[in-house]
Structure formats: structure tokens, C-alpha cells
Design an enzyme around this catalytic site. Structure first.
Site, PDB file in Angstrom:
ATOM      1  N   HIS A   1      -9.459   1.235   5.061  1.00 25.77           N
ATOM      2  CA  HIS A   1      -8.181   1.442   5.749  1.00 25.77           C
ATOM      3  C   HIS A   1      -8.407   2.411   6.914  1.00 25.77           C
ATOM      4  CE1 HIS A   1      -4.095   2.695   6.568  1.00 25.77           C
ATOM      5  NE2 HIS A   1      -3.701   1.588   5.954  1.00 25.77           N
TER       6      HIS A   1
ATOM      7  N   LYS B   1       0.116   4.261  -0.324  1.00 23.69           N
ATOM      8  CA  LYS B   1      -0.520   5.469   0.236  1.00 23.69           C
ATOM      9  C   LYS B   1      -0.215   6.660  -0.679  1.00 23.69           C
ATOM     10  CE  LYS B   1      -0.207   3.329   4.713  1.00 23.69           C
ATOM     11  NZ  LYS B   1      -0.084   3.465   6.160  1.00 23.69           N
TER      12      LYS B   1
ATOM     13  N   GLU C   1      -6.807   4.840   7.912  1.00 24.03           N
ATOM     14  CA  GLU C   1      -6.611   6.259   7.560  1.00 24.03           C
ATOM     15  C   GLU C   1      -7.856   6.831   6.881  1.00 24.03           C
ATOM     16  OE1 GLU C   1      -2.925   5.617   5.507  1.00 24.03           O
ATOM     17  OE2 GLU C   1      -1.986   5.133   7.429  1.00 24.03           O
TER      18      GLU C   1
ATOM     19  N   SER D   1       3.594  -1.797  10.401  1.00 23.92           N
ATOM     20  CA  SER D   1       5.045  -1.878  10.596  1.00 23.92           C
ATOM     21  C   SER D   1       5.606  -3.275  10.316  1.00 23.92           C
ATOM     22  CB  SER D   1       5.435  -1.396  11.995  1.00 23.92           C
ATOM     23  OG  SER D   1       5.072  -0.042  12.158  1.00 23.92           O
TER      24      SER D   1
ATOM     25  N   GLY E   1       2.657   2.521  10.664  1.00 24.34           N
ATOM     26  CA  GLY E   1       3.602   3.622  10.466  1.00 24.34           C
ATOM     27  C   GLY E   1       4.323   4.055  11.731  1.00 24.34           C
TER      28      GLY E   1
ATOM     29  N   ASN F   1       0.868  -1.180   0.000  1.00 21.24           N
ATOM     30  CA  ASN F   1       0.000   0.000   0.000  1.00 21.24           C
ATOM     31  C   ASN F   1       0.905   1.229   0.000  1.00 21.24           C
ATOM     32  OD1 ASN F   1      -1.824   2.029   0.528  1.00 21.24           O
ATOM     33  ND2 ASN F   1      -2.290   1.357   2.625  1.00 21.24           N
TER      34      ASN F   1
ATOM     35  N   GLU G   1      -5.164  -4.737  10.773  1.00 20.77           N
ATOM     36  CA  GLU G   1      -4.162  -3.694  10.929  1.00 20.77           C
ATOM     37  C   GLU G   1      -4.407  -2.927  12.235  1.00 20.77           C
ATOM     38  OE1 GLU G   1      -2.337  -2.630   6.848  1.00 20.77           O
ATOM     39  OE2 GLU G   1      -3.964  -1.263   7.279  1.00 20.77           O
TER      40      GLU G   1
HETATM   41  P1  PGA Z   1       2.926   0.468   7.577  1.00 22.53           P
HETATM   42  O1  PGA Z   1       1.441   0.638   6.963  1.00 22.53           O
HETATM   43  O2  PGA Z   1       3.461  -0.827   7.037  1.00 22.53           O
HETATM   44  O3  PGA Z   1       3.688   1.670   7.056  1.00 22.53           O
HETATM   45  O4  PGA Z   1       2.789   0.444   9.047  1.00 22.53           O
HETATM   46  C1  PGA Z   1       0.586  -0.457   6.777  1.00 22.53           C
HETATM   47  C2  PGA Z   1      -0.740   0.012   6.235  1.00 22.53           C
HETATM   48  O5  PGA Z   1      -1.239   1.037   6.699  1.00 22.53           O
HETATM   49  O6  PGA Z   1      -1.328  -0.626   5.340  1.00 22.53           O
END
Ligand code: PGA
Length: 258
Positions: A102, A11, A104, A220, A180, A9, A174
Site C-alpha cells: 500500500h 487502515k 502508505e 476515494s 483519502g 481497507n 491506487e
Molecule cells: P480511500 O483509501 O478510499 O480512503 O481513498 C483507499 C486506500 O488507500 O486503500
């Protein structure tokens, strides 16, 4: 069918030239045989780069090196929704997957479980595979509410579908506190929630459907910890954010299955 899957992803990262370089590097490294054929690799770039990603997802012999996915889709089928992208636009381009719900999108755009359900419905109508994200905040976990919350996200977002549609869906767990932040869930924490999601699905759709469901871990997940996470019984792969932005790291993750 339960599959091993690694999805990247991106983003809102990478300007055109950098996106092009990353896609070239990825297709080259996957083409060079650095990926096991047992793993389905999915790349979810910003929609603007979809055509380029689709081009580079196939080699000169027109063999598919990876699948391409979107990061979001409109809950509406078409019409006056400025800035939105519909499921039929995705499928007409050859996009096979789409991330939905997601954290976000839930947090910054107020996306609800009901909208998640409508988005999944649009995607299924167009034969695009939804990758549906669920997961709790740190506050929910510390209050011991995470199982209830995840159950409710799965039920409200996904349990309105008939079995023959539900089986096409991929779920990604997640935990928001791990996204992140560099704070990965331990393999045990991931396994515990994945097994719980499978149990919730089993209660509704039965053993066979639950057994065949692919559940990805995200938050992460990186080149160092992927092998340990993917070794868990109920972890079928990963949804990778930051570590999908470097070809070498992403390919290491793809090759982390035992
Ligand atoms: P990350 O994001 O691996 O940067 O923690 C995962 C995601 O939000 O899909």
C-alpha cells in the site's frame, strides 16, 4: 479466475467496540441478502480484530459471508522481528487475503518493490491471496511518468513469480493523489491505467493470464462514484478506505456492479 471484488481497507481506524459494531452491521446486511453472490467481499481490519472478523464472517449455518484480509505481512517467515505478523500466522487463523505494498506502507515505512516481492512470496507459500497495490504520486502523473512507474512497480514486485503463482495475485491500482483526498480518478483515467496494467501483464504472462487478472481501483471510491468506475471494462472492483468504515456505504459499493 477474474472476479468482481470489493475489499475494505480499514487502515488504523476503529476501537474495539466500534469495530465490533461495524462487523455486526456488515454481516447482518450481507446476510440479509443485500449482496450479489457474484461479488467477493473482503474486509481488512487491523490484525487485533482478526479473530472477531473471522467469527462474524460466517453466519449461524457456517456459510461464509465475506473474506477476511490483513493490511500487511512480514517479509520474513518467522523469528525475532518484534511487532511483525507472519504469513503462516495469518493462514493458521483462516485469513484468506493480505494487502501488500500500500502506498502508505511505501511512503511512511519505506517499503520497496523488493520487499513487496518478498511479502508476496511469503503469502503465496501460505496460500494467502496477495492484493498488491501500485500507483503514482501527483508529481509523477504531472510529469507524465505514471505509466513507467506503474510498469516498474508491477515488474519488480510481481514478475519474479512463475505463472502458476502469479495467477493467484490480485492487483489494486491506487493513484496516491486520490487516496483519502476526495479526488477520485475519473472512470476514464482508471480504465486507461487498468488496461495498461493488463497489457504489461500480457507481455510477460500471455493473454489468458492477463484476461483472468482481477484489477481493483482504489482512491476515494465511494457509494456515489463506484458504479461508474466499476462499469469500466478493466475495473474489476475496488479497494475502499474511508467508505468501508460505514456499513451502509460499503454495502452500496458492493452492490454497484451492473
Ligand atoms: P480511500 O483509501 O478510499 O480512503 O481513498 C483507499 C486506500 O488507500 O486503500
Amino acid at each position: 479466475m477474474r472476479k468482481k471484488i470489493v475489499a475494505g481497507n480499514w487502515k488504523m481506524n476503529k476501537v474495539f467496540q466500534d469495530a465490533e459494531e461495524l462487523l455486526y452491521d456488515l454481516s447482518e446486511q450481507i446476510e440479509d441478502g443485500q449482496k450479489s453472490s457474484k461479488v467477493e467481499v473482503i474486509v481488512c481490519p487491523p490484525c487485533l480484530y482478526m479473530e472477531m472478523a473471522l467469527d462474524l464472517s460466517r453466519n449461524e449455518e457456517d456459510e461464509r459471508l465475506f473474506g477476511v484480509g490483513a493490511q500487511d505481512v512480514s517479509e520474513h517467515a518467522q523469528g525475532a522481528y518484534t511487532g511483525e505478523i507472519s504469513a503462516d500466522m495469518l493462514s493458521s487463523m483462516g485469513v484468506e487475503y493480505c494487502i501488500v505494498g500500500h502506498s502508505e506502507r511505501r511512503k511512511y515505512f519505506g517499503e520497496t518493490d523488493e520487499q513487496v516481492a518478498r511479502k508476496v512470496e511469503r503469502l503465496l507459500e501460505e496460500d494467502v491471496t496477495p492484493i498488491v497495490c501500485v500507483g503514482e504520486s501527483l508529481e509523477d502523473r504531472e510529469a507524465g511518468r505514471h505509466f513507467d512507474l506503474i510498469r516498474s512497480q508491477v515488474e519488480k514486485g510481481l514478475f519474479g513469480f512463475k505463472q502458476l503463482d502469479f495467477v493467484k495475485i490480485i492487483i489494486a491500482y491506487e493513484p496516491i493523489w486520490a487516496i483519502g483526498t476526495g479526488k477520485t480518478a475519473t472512470p476514464e483515467q482508471a480504465q486507461e491505467v487498468h488496461a495498461f496494467i493488463r497489457k504489461v501483464v500480457e507481455e510477460k504472462y500471455g493473454k489468458e493470464v492477463a484476461r483472468n487478472l482481477s484489477i481493483l481501483y482504489g482512491g476515494s471510491c465511494n457509494a456515489k462514484n463506484a458504479a461508474e468506475l466499476f462499469a469500466q471494462d478493466d475495473v474489476d472492483g475496488g479497494l475502499i478506505g474511508g467508505a468501508s468504515l460505514k456499513a451502509e456505504d460499503f454495502v452500496t459499493i458492493i452492490n454497484s456492479f451492473k
